[in-house]
Write a protein that holds these residues in place. Structure first.
Motif, short mmCIF file in Angstrom:
data_model
loop_
_atom_site.label_atom_id
_atom_site.label_comp_id
_atom_site.label_asym_id
_atom_site.label_seq_id
_atom_site.Cartn_x
_atom_site.Cartn_y
_atom_site.Cartn_z
N ILE A 85 44.52 54.43 81.87
CA ILE A 85 44.38 53.00 82.17
C ILE A 85 44.43 52.17 80.89
O ILE A 85 45.04 51.10 80.84
CB ILE A 85 43.08 52.75 82.96
CG1 ILE A 85 43.18 53.37 84.34
CG2 ILE A 85 42.80 51.25 83.08
CD1 ILE A 85 41.90 53.28 85.14
N THR A 89 47.18 49.23 80.53
CA THR A 89 46.67 47.89 80.79
C THR A 89 47.46 46.82 80.06
O THR A 89 47.84 45.79 80.64
CB THR A 89 45.18 47.80 80.40
OG1 THR A 89 44.44 48.74 81.19
CG2 THR A 89 44.64 46.41 80.64
N GLN A 90 47.72 47.05 78.77
CA GLN A 90 48.42 46.04 77.97
C GLN A 90 49.83 45.76 78.50
O GLN A 90 50.21 44.60 78.70
CB GLN A 90 48.45 46.46 76.51
CG GLN A 90 48.93 45.38 75.55
CD GLN A 90 48.01 44.17 75.53
OE1 GLN A 90 46.81 44.32 75.69
NE2 GLN A 90 48.57 42.99 75.34
N LEU A 93 49.56 43.82 81.89
CA LEU A 93 49.21 42.41 81.72
C LEU A 93 50.38 41.63 81.12
O LEU A 93 50.59 40.45 81.47
CB LEU A 93 47.98 42.29 80.82
CG LEU A 93 46.65 42.75 81.43
CD1 LEU A 93 45.54 42.65 80.40
CD2 LEU A 93 46.31 41.94 82.67
#
Length: 352
Positions: A85, A89-90, A93
């Motif tokens: 994760i 995540t980066q 997003l």
């Protein structure tokens, strides 16, 4: 007259029985929908516990206590999922924030497809009269700090609930099953209950663990394929393919469409843009028609109509979590129905 009255009474009782079953089904649907916040973590933890139970049981046979084996397994699993994760995540997003700009850059690339439709629309408007120009507002997507603060406690609470349930299922699951069997009256019933429980536990855990490994392999192959095609963030789309593959048919179609859009956003040539999506479609077709039936066997194959109806029902009741859990629940229900007397008809209906 007595025979006619008896037949009429039986018909009335049969009608009352059908009506009561309908009301019972509606009450169950309402209860499942009302308590989904409680049932979704419980069902998810049950499936994860069944999938991991053979590993803990093997460690217990080697002399390792169940609490120690479950603790080491859960720590390793949490570390692996947390690391994954953190890596994804980066880029996720980044794609989310760049969605409005990507949509604006994606629309001109579809001009070649939409020009005939626009010409037909203009011809229709010239016949029916001038139309008022409409102002198109560009979508704006943003995540504020308050959104993160508001949703983080709910997510953490749900994750903690699932982790604790999985841990206690791994440690005390066999004890609960033994006590359930001991509650059965008579030795014959106990032996039959042990056979049913052990068989269901083995079959369900084997199916879930095998499906998980197949989907992980599909995600890894997809990520490698996208890396070879120089697609951005191949690990992210490989993870999306892995998760979406838990939803048969719908997941593969959705992932193929997403890869086609991402390809059109990053390549100017139509062939280079659509090649990753076409390759993924070929990979999923091979996986669904050759690899999974070969590994899972004929007993695990489900009817496409039953799968779609089950997805429709649980997606309507529980949303995306229901769609992800629908097929494991259907397969588990089929395996249970095969071993429970009087429910073999359900197993035959949902089997391909």
């Amino acid at each position: 007259m007595r025979v006619q009255r008896a037949q009429s009474a039986r018909r009335h009782l049969r009608g009352i029985h059908i009506v009561l079953n309908v009301f019972l089904a509606l009450a169950l649907l309402y209860t499942v929908t009302l308590t989904k916040q409680l049932l979704i973590p419980l069902v998810l933890a049950s499936f994860i516990g069944l999938a991991l139970n053979p590993i803990v049981a093997r460690a217990a046979h080697l002399g390792i206590p169940r609490w120690l084996g479950a603790s080491v397994l859960m720590i390793g699993l949490i570390a692996a999922i947390g690391g994954g994760i953190g890596m994804l995540t980066q880029p996720a997003l980044g794609w989310f924030h760049e969605a409005p700009t990507a949509i604006r850059s994606f629309v001109p690339k579809l001009r070649a497809v939409t020009q005939p439709l626009e010409a037909a629309n203009r011809a229709t408007q010239s016949l029916t009269g001038p139309a008022r120009p409409q102002q198109v507002q560009q979508p704006s997507l943003s995540i504020t700090a308050w959104d993160i603060v508001a949703t983080t406690p709910k997510i953490l609470a749900g994750v903690l609930t699932v982790v604790l349930l999985v841990f206690f299922f791994l440690v005390y699951g066999d004890l609960m099953l033994r006590r359930l069997v001991q509650a059965s009256p008579g030795f014959g019933y106990k032996r039959h209950a042990v056979s049913i429980v052990r068989g269901i536990q083995y079959e369900v855990s084997r199916y879930i663990l095998t499906a998980l490994l197949i989907n992980v392999g599909l995600g890894a192959i997809t990520a490698g394929m996208l890396w070879l095609y120089h697609m951005p963030d191949p690990l992210l789309w490989g993870a999306v393919a892995m998760l979406a593959n838990f939803i048969p048919y719908v997941g593969a179609i959705t992932t193929t469409s997403v890869l086609a859009v991402v390809g059109l956003l990053n390549f100017n040539d139509a062939t280079s843009a659509l090649l990753p999506a076409l390759t993924f479609a070929g990979i999923t077709a091979f996986e669904g028609n050759v690899v999974t039936p070969l590994i899972q066997g004929h007993r695990m194959r489900l009817s496409p109509i039953a799968i779609l109806l089950w997805l429709l029902v649980w997606g309507w009741l529980w949303g995306i979590p229901g769609a992800l859990l629908a097929v494991p629940m259907l397969t588990s229900a089929k395996l249970v129905a095969e071993r429970v007397r009087g429910w073999q008809w359900f197993a035959r209906m949902v089997q391909r």
